[in-house]
Scaffold this motif. Structure first.
Motif, mmCIF file in Angstrom:
data_model
loop_
_atom_site.group_PDB
_atom_site.id
_atom_site.type_symbol
_atom_site.label_atom_id
_atom_site.label_comp_id
_atom_site.label_asym_id
_atom_site.label_seq_id
_atom_site.Cartn_x
_atom_site.Cartn_y
_atom_site.Cartn_z
ATOM 1 N N GLU A 53 -22.873 39.159 36.625
ATOM 2 C CA GLU A 53 -21.764 38.951 37.914
ATOM 3 C C GLU A 53 -21.598 37.444 37.541
ATOM 4 O O GLU A 53 -20.516 37.083 39.038
ATOM 5 C CB GLU A 53 -22.443 39.715 39.145
ATOM 6 N N GLY A 54 -21.564 36.395 37.234
ATOM 7 C CA GLY A 54 -21.925 35.380 37.229
ATOM 8 C C GLY A 54 -22.252 34.525 37.969
ATOM 9 O O GLY A 54 -23.116 34.227 38.344
ATOM 10 N N TYR A 55 -21.538 33.787 38.706
ATOM 11 C CA TYR A 55 -21.954 33.102 39.738
ATOM 12 C C TYR A 55 -22.477 33.259 41.567
ATOM 13 O O TYR A 55 -21.149 34.334 41.726
ATOM 14 C CB TYR A 55 -21.376 31.436 40.251
ATOM 15 N N LEU A 56 -23.731 33.404 41.722
ATOM 16 C CA LEU A 56 -23.687 33.827 43.418
ATOM 17 C C LEU A 56 -24.327 32.795 44.160
ATOM 18 O O LEU A 56 -25.321 32.115 44.381
ATOM 19 C CB LEU A 56 -24.377 34.963 43.488
ATOM 20 N N PRO A 68 -14.853 35.925 47.983
ATOM 21 C CA PRO A 68 -14.416 35.039 47.149
ATOM 22 C C PRO A 68 -14.537 33.197 47.421
ATOM 23 O O PRO A 68 -13.657 33.580 48.761
ATOM 24 C CB PRO A 68 -13.305 35.797 46.727
ATOM 25 N N VAL A 69 -15.095 33.086 46.616
ATOM 26 C CA VAL A 69 -14.986 31.961 46.725
ATOM 27 C C VAL A 69 -13.430 31.425 46.794
ATOM 28 O O VAL A 69 -13.171 31.963 45.426
ATOM 29 C CB VAL A 69 -15.915 30.196 45.655
ATOM 30 N N PRO A 70 -12.767 29.831 47.240
ATOM 31 C CA PRO A 70 -11.978 29.584 46.631
ATOM 32 C C PRO A 70 -11.446 28.800 45.193
ATOM 33 O O PRO A 70 -10.618 29.518 44.363
ATOM 34 C CB PRO A 70 -10.994 29.072 47.923
ATOM 35 N N SER A 71 -12.402 28.589 44.573
ATOM 36 C CA SER A 71 -11.974 27.738 43.395
ATOM 37 C C SER A 71 -13.566 27.412 42.991
ATOM 38 O O SER A 71 -13.891 26.884 43.659
ATOM 39 C CB SER A 71 -10.677 26.433 43.527
ATOM 40 N N ILE A 72 -13.996 27.775 41.826
ATOM 41 C CA ILE A 72 -14.820 26.759 41.013
ATOM 42 C C ILE A 72 -15.060 26.565 40.275
ATOM 43 O O ILE A 72 -14.386 26.796 39.272
ATOM 44 C CB ILE A 72 -16.185 28.412 41.150
ATOM 45 N N ILE A 73 -15.686 25.233 39.862
ATOM 46 C CA ILE A 73 -14.907 24.617 38.767
ATOM 47 C C ILE A 73 -16.401 23.773 38.184
ATOM 48 O O ILE A 73 -16.965 22.650 38.608
ATOM 49 C CB ILE A 73 -14.266 23.067 39.597
ATOM 50 N N PRO A 74 -17.217 24.904 37.697
ATOM 51 C CA PRO A 74 -18.190 23.949 36.462
ATOM 52 C C PRO A 74 -17.533 22.447 35.514
ATOM 53 O O PRO A 74 -16.659 22.198 35.541
ATOM 54 C CB PRO A 74 -18.967 25.180 35.222
ATOM 55 N N SER A 75 -19.138 21.756 35.662
ATOM 56 C CA SER A 75 -18.785 20.884 35.116
ATOM 57 C C SER A 75 -18.299 21.370 33.819
ATOM 58 O O SER A 75 -18.341 19.437 32.899
ATOM 59 C CB SER A 75 -20.590 20.319 35.085
ATOM 60 N N SER A 76 -18.802 21.661 32.824
ATOM 61 C CA SER A 76 -18.106 22.018 31.543
ATOM 62 C C SER A 76 -16.164 22.125 31.882
ATOM 63 O O SER A 76 -15.864 21.713 30.666
ATOM 64 C CB SER A 76 -18.719 23.321 30.937
ATOM 65 N N ALA A 77 -16.091 22.380 32.810
ATOM 66 C CA ALA A 77 -14.837 22.273 32.532
ATOM 67 C C ALA A 77 -13.751 21.210 32.900
ATOM 68 O O ALA A 77 -12.640 20.628 33.042
ATOM 69 C CB ALA A 77 -13.943 23.123 33.844
ATOM 70 N N LEU A 78 -14.481 19.478 32.894
ATOM 71 C CA LEU A 78 -14.232 18.252 33.371
ATOM 72 C C LEU A 78 -14.596 17.407 33.028
ATOM 73 O O LEU A 78 -15.364 17.577 31.958
ATOM 74 C CB LEU A 78 -14.966 18.665 34.391
ATOM 75 N N LYS A 79 -13.594 16.871 32.176
ATOM 76 C CA LYS A 79 -13.159 15.431 31.219
ATOM 77 C C LYS A 79 -12.900 14.673 31.943
ATOM 78 O O LYS A 79 -11.606 14.479 32.795
ATOM 79 C CB LYS A 79 -12.525 15.675 30.280
ATOM 80 N N ILE A 88 -8.226 25.977 32.717
ATOM 81 C CA ILE A 88 -8.268 26.922 33.917
ATOM 82 C C ILE A 88 -7.574 28.233 33.318
ATOM 83 O O ILE A 88 -7.980 29.117 33.271
ATOM 84 C CB ILE A 88 -6.362 26.112 34.403
ATOM 85 N N SER A 89 -6.873 27.615 31.577
ATOM 86 C CA SER A 89 -6.018 28.936 30.901
ATOM 87 C C SER A 89 -7.003 29.658 30.676
ATOM 88 O O SER A 89 -6.818 30.726 30.664
ATOM 89 C CB SER A 89 -4.524 28.328 30.321
ATOM 90 N N ASP A 90 -7.951 29.665 30.213
ATOM 91 C CA ASP A 90 -8.988 30.432 29.556
ATOM 92 C C ASP A 90 -10.197 30.512 31.152
ATOM 93 O O ASP A 90 -10.718 31.226 30.233
ATOM 94 C CB ASP A 90 -10.553 29.079 28.871
ATOM 95 N N GLY A 91 -9.844 30.463 31.914
ATOM 96 C CA GLY A 91 -10.706 31.813 33.015
ATOM 97 C C GLY A 91 -11.994 30.344 33.059
ATOM 98 O O GLY A 91 -12.792 31.346 33.921
ATOM 99 N N GLU A 92 -12.404 29.441 32.862
ATOM 100 C CA GLU A 92 -13.193 28.840 33.160
ATOM 101 C C GLU A 92 -13.467 28.035 34.559
ATOM 102 O O GLU A 92 -14.425 27.909 35.534
ATOM 103 C CB GLU A 92 -13.917 27.822 32.504
ATOM 104 N N VAL A 93 -12.076 27.981 34.894
ATOM 105 C CA VAL A 93 -11.722 27.551 36.049
ATOM 106 C C VAL A 93 -11.182 29.156 37.072
ATOM 107 O O VAL A 93 -10.100 29.121 36.707
ATOM 108 C CB VAL A 93 -10.956 25.924 36.275
#
Length: 113
Positions: A53-56, A68-79, A88-93
């Motif tokens: 299910e992903g993030y709970l 649903p949480v409006p936006s989830i940004i994992p640390s792997s999506a940050l640089k 964002i385009s890959d669906g990670e965010v």
């Protein structure tokens, strides 16, 4: 075209989509650090990552958060403190638990120009 977007630019995009104010919350556990964009009445206290299910997310009483949480940004999506557009385009965010559509990605790119 740029490769990254600031978290504040992403927050403005999410607020425009939601037509409401959004708060930023940093949350972490032993596995990951997340930057969440949440509504003011969401009381997220902890999270786990489920393989299916992903993030709970859970509130302070341990009850699951079902909205649903409006936006989830994992640390792997940050640089360097910015969100990678590829993430964002890959669906990670995500935006409300969903990947952005091609139209939304075009809107985002247009707003950055």
């Amino acid at each position: 075209m740029q490769d990254n977007i600031s978290i504040l630019e992403w927050k403005a995009f999410v607020e425009k989509k939601r037509k409401n104010k959004i708060l930023m919350k940093l949350i972490w556990n032993d596995i990951d650090k997340l930057t969440l964009l949440i509504t003011p009445n969401m009381k997220v206290n902890s999270f786990i990552i489920d393989e299916k299910e992903g993030y709970l997310f859970y509130d302070i009483e341990g009850k699951p958060i079902t909205k649903p949480v409006p936006s989830i940004i994992p640390s792997s999506a940050l640089k360097d403190g910015q969100i990678r557009l590829k993430a964002i385009s890959d669906g990670e965010v995500t935006l409300y638990g969903e990947r952005l559509s091609k139209q939304e990605i075009n809107e985002l790119n247009h707003s950055l120009s």
